[in-house]
Write a protein that holds these residues in place. Sequence first.
Motif, mmCIF file in Angstrom:
data_model
loop_
_atom_site.group_PDB
_atom_site.id
_atom_site.type_symbol
_atom_site.label_atom_id
_atom_site.label_comp_id
_atom_site.label_asym_id
_atom_site.label_seq_id
_atom_site.Cartn_x
_atom_site.Cartn_y
_atom_site.Cartn_z
ATOM 1 N N LEU A 128 -24.142 13.144 -15.859
ATOM 2 C CA LEU A 128 -23.306 11.938 -15.787
ATOM 3 C C LEU A 128 -24.112 10.717 -16.197
ATOM 4 C CD1 LEU A 128 -20.593 10.692 -14.994
ATOM 5 C CD2 LEU A 128 -21.499 10.362 -12.706
ATOM 6 N N ALA A 129 -25.366 10.658 -15.702
ATOM 7 C CA ALA A 129 -26.216 9.513 -16.057
ATOM 8 C C ALA A 129 -26.416 9.457 -17.569
ATOM 9 C CB ALA A 129 -27.556 9.631 -15.335
ATOM 10 N N GLY A 130 -26.633 10.627 -18.188
ATOM 11 C CA GLY A 130 -26.831 10.681 -19.642
ATOM 12 C C GLY A 130 -25.600 10.197 -20.387
ATOM 13 N N LEU A 131 -24.427 10.662 -19.956
ATOM 14 C CA LEU A 131 -23.185 10.259 -20.642
ATOM 15 C C LEU A 131 -22.940 8.759 -20.487
ATOM 16 C CD1 LEU A 131 -20.722 13.184 -19.766
ATOM 17 C CD2 LEU A 131 -21.986 12.796 -21.883
ATOM 18 N N LEU A 132 -23.198 8.242 -19.260
ATOM 19 C CA LEU A 132 -22.972 6.804 -19.041
ATOM 20 C C LEU A 132 -23.978 5.966 -19.827
ATOM 21 C CD1 LEU A 132 -22.115 6.771 -15.226
ATOM 22 C CD2 LEU A 132 -20.566 6.470 -17.156
ATOM 23 N N LEU A 133 -25.218 6.467 -19.900
ATOM 24 C CA LEU A 133 -26.235 5.750 -20.683
ATOM 25 C C LEU A 133 -25.820 5.700 -22.162
ATOM 26 C CD1 LEU A 133 -29.097 4.488 -20.905
ATOM 27 C CD2 LEU A 133 -29.952 6.797 -21.330
ATOM 28 N N ALA A 134 -25.351 6.850 -22.658
ATOM 29 C CA ALA A 134 -24.914 6.895 -24.063
ATOM 30 C C ALA A 134 -23.778 5.900 -24.294
ATOM 31 C CB ALA A 134 -24.465 8.307 -24.423
ATOM 32 N N THR A 135 -22.819 5.856 -23.361
ATOM 33 C CA THR A 135 -21.684 4.940 -23.518
ATOM 34 C C THR A 135 -22.155 3.489 -23.502
ATOM 35 O OG1 THR A 135 -20.312 6.568 -22.402
ATOM 36 C CG2 THR A 135 -19.406 4.361 -22.586
ATOM 37 N N ALA A 136 -23.088 3.186 -22.563
ATOM 38 C CA ALA A 136 -23.591 1.806 -22.467
ATOM 39 C C ALA A 136 -24.311 1.410 -23.753
ATOM 40 C CB ALA A 136 -24.525 1.687 -21.261
ATOM 41 N N LEU A 137 -25.122 2.333 -24.281
ATOM 42 C CA LEU A 137 -25.850 2.032 -25.520
ATOM 43 C C LEU A 137 -24.881 1.841 -26.688
ATOM 44 C CD1 LEU A 137 -28.822 4.564 -25.253
ATOM 45 C CD2 LEU A 137 -28.993 2.077 -25.266
ATOM 46 N N PHE A 138 -23.835 2.644 -26.711
ATOM 47 C CA PHE A 138 -22.852 2.534 -27.794
ATOM 48 C C PHE A 138 -22.120 1.191 -27.714
ATOM 49 C CE2 PHE A 138 -18.647 3.626 -29.688
ATOM 50 C CZ PHE A 138 -19.103 3.867 -30.965
ATOM 51 N N LEU A 139 -21.776 0.792 -26.480
ATOM 52 C CA LEU A 139 -21.115 -0.520 -26.319
ATOM 53 C C LEU A 139 -22.029 -1.648 -26.780
ATOM 54 C CD1 LEU A 139 -19.215 -0.059 -22.950
ATOM 55 C CD2 LEU A 139 -18.215 -0.726 -25.137
ATOM 56 N N LEU A 140 -23.310 -1.494 -26.471
ATOM 57 C CA LEU A 140 -24.303 -2.489 -26.897
ATOM 58 C C LEU A 140 -24.360 -2.556 -28.426
ATOM 59 C CD1 LEU A 140 -26.120 -4.057 -24.900
ATOM 60 C CD2 LEU A 140 -28.001 -2.585 -25.618
ATOM 61 N N ALA A 141 -24.348 -1.370 -29.055
ATOM 62 C CA ALA A 141 -24.376 -1.318 -30.529
ATOM 63 C C ALA A 141 -23.143 -2.010 -31.111
ATOM 64 C CB ALA A 141 -24.432 0.138 -30.988
ATOM 65 N N LEU A 142 -21.990 -1.814 -30.463
ATOM 66 C CA LEU A 142 -20.753 -2.427 -30.958
ATOM 67 C C LEU A 142 -20.779 -3.941 -30.770
ATOM 68 C CD1 LEU A 142 -18.163 0.153 -29.652
ATOM 69 C CD2 LEU A 142 -19.089 -0.079 -31.949
ATOM 70 N N MET A 143 -21.310 -4.369 -29.616
ATOM 71 C CA MET A 143 -21.411 -5.826 -29.384
ATOM 72 C C MET A 143 -22.297 -6.466 -30.434
ATOM 73 S SD MET A 143 -21.727 -6.195 -25.278
ATOM 74 C CE MET A 143 -22.532 -7.771 -25.396
ATOM 75 N N ARG A 144 -23.431 -5.793 -30.736
ATOM 76 C CA ARG A 144 -24.356 -6.328 -31.733
ATOM 77 C C ARG A 144 -23.676 -6.408 -33.106
ATOM 78 N NH1 ARG A 144 -27.308 -3.851 -35.508
ATOM 79 N NH2 ARG A 144 -29.163 -4.912 -36.273
ATOM 80 N N ALA A 145 -22.860 -5.386 -33.409
ATOM 81 C CA ALA A 145 -22.248 -5.342 -34.748
ATOM 82 C C ALA A 145 -21.079 -6.306 -34.871
ATOM 83 C CB ALA A 145 -21.788 -3.918 -35.044
ATOM 84 N N PHE A 146 -20.288 -6.435 -33.824
ATOM 85 C CA PHE A 146 -19.004 -7.128 -33.960
ATOM 86 C C PHE A 146 -18.988 -8.562 -33.436
ATOM 87 C CE2 PHE A 146 -16.826 -2.730 -33.949
ATOM 88 C CZ PHE A 146 -17.003 -2.652 -35.315
#
Lengths: 455, 256
Positions: free
Chosen positions: A386-404
């Motif tokens: 669960l920690a891994g999946l949530l970390l991946a989601t958080a990192l992906f959201l961060l990537a989207l914030m940086r891009a958009f």
Amino acid sequence: MAYLLLICLPLAGALYTLLLSRHRQLVLWSGGMVLVLGGYLLVRLPLEQPVRLLGALLALTPTDRLFAGLFLLLVGIVMVAAHVLHQGELPIPIGLAILGVTWAMLLLDDPLAISLLLQVVGLTALLAMVDRPHEPVGLLPPSALMAGLKYLVMMAFSGFCLVPGLLILNRYLEWPQQAADVRLALGLLVVGFGLGTAVVPFHLWFPDLAGHTSTAVTALLVSPVQGMGLLLLARILTRSPELLRNNPAGQLWLAGGSVGAAIAAALLAAGQDRLKRLAAYASSFDIAFILYAFALAGPRSMQAGLFLTVHHGLALVLLLICLGALEWSTGRDDMAGLVGIGHRLPTVAAGLLVSALSLAGVPPWGGFPGRWPLYQEALAQGWPYLAGLLLATALFLLALMRAFWPLFLPAEQTVPFRPVPWPVAALILLLILGLLLLGLYPRPLLDVLGEAAGF
Amino acid sequence: MQLGPISLSVELLLWAGFLLCGGLLIVFRGWWIELLGLLGVYGLLCLLVSRFPFVLPDLQVGPLTLSRIVLAQAVTGLTVVAILAVTVVVRQRAVRDVQQPLDEVTEARLRWTAWRTARLGGRQFRLVNYLLPVLAFAVLVLVAYGLALVYPLVRISGAPGGLLGGYVDLIWYWLGLAGLLTVLLAQEVHEVSIGLLLCWNSVTLLYIALSRTIGLLALGLLDVVAVLVALGSAYLAMLFYLRLRRWQLPSAEEWE
């Protein structure tokens, strides 16, 4: 006979539109007619009445019909968007060819024949990849040609892994005492599907290809081709549960590897400045979640995985159509090109945001009903998952914030842009509504997919 | 076959033929040698498959009685070799037809570069172009033999039983590994294609040997994929050549 007609109709349409590719309006109307007729046939075909053709069994289940309809919708949307945004002459014929072969795969019962058809459809798509309307054929950049060559090699290697993997799996099912077979079969299948669907670390061909080809071709690859690949994997795992049940170490590696792949894809997405490459990593991130769902192999997780496969097509097609519209409007696909888009092209900006949030699994968008049971299953497996999946989601959201984030900056009046054509804006709105509906009212879809998952 | 004290079985001769063709493809760099090697691989594959006990001759072509499976492999082999041969020949013609007006200084520089490349190439020809592929070839033979001993797939299942099954294991491992190495060492697009086709032959052989009932659809699709690989690489090869054809050489001023 009706099944054969369903397969041959789009293939004949593909040939017809390829021959008439210079008459753009005729091609569009012909493609549209094929889609309408195909949709009618799909609705009228009887369910669960198998027939035999060339030694292979053809049958249509409710899940197959659902996916056939989904692929029809997505190919239709991509074809119209490609036509309006002038993304080359080949997306319509290639889209129809992909649709015909994909329907054949859905009707077929033999995983080996389906995996070979996946190779056929993947190699056929190569024709459209180097079709760039703004550059003469002889002046294509070598990097684009290298990306095409890399795709060809990786697709072929995907087949080299899938076919022996399936043969060894069949051998194991006949002689279960050969314990090493199940490990080898799983390994080969994972590598084969990984290469075909571009999951990290087998992803190297996809960002390059997405960066060099039109968004229409990438959308055709991620919606019917990758979707069918994931569906085939789900079928294999459902029909041969021994593959994971008798192989706990393999299951552990697959589940852990999927979580690792999601984290790696999110990290790689965070480093991208070109939006087309970001879309490729977003696809890789989403597929890693789907693989995790399949790795758990329970009916609930399998249902979630199939739901996410449906969502994958919708969300990625929305993202890619928005990127195509952005490129058509501003001539750019980098982050700097997004400055002021929120004010100038609000539909495109909304589409980009919705697809990104949905891919991250944020409610109320379509990714959430698939992710939520997955998080619950991950917690039941152990908190590191669960920690891994949530970390991946958080990192992906961060990537989207940086891009958009440039979307919301004030518009620079000096940068020229064209308003997005209304058919493309309408398609973007349709897909946004679809994702919202999927997020708010997922039950009917989950019920249909539950039957396929063994509920 | 008896050669003095040495007894040569047909399987051993087939294995030697596959080794020879693989060696030609890995060690030598020349399009006609490579295409000959690929054609040889397809021919040997037909001979090998025709020896399987369950592949029965079921087709009469003139005086010959053939199996449909063998005929399909032969037709596929001829088709892919023809596609690659046409691509290479057209490429050579296209390169020969290039006529770009050059100034004297640029022409002189090009001549000097060609001379220097030929000299360097001559030296590398002896040391690198042969040593590395020959060593890789030897290692591959050992690896294929080791894999066939440690993890025999066909021999255990007993599909083509006994000696033949052992050789089939050896040959499909060999074809897969040789194809992989050919792709890794490839310097031209058609060489990549040849490597991929070798790998695909390995998969086809494994399918025919392991499948109890050879499905017409699956066998046809295996051959279609092989043809599509050849067509796809031919298409990309032509695009590469077209790009190179339009490559603008720098003028004398730009050289400076």
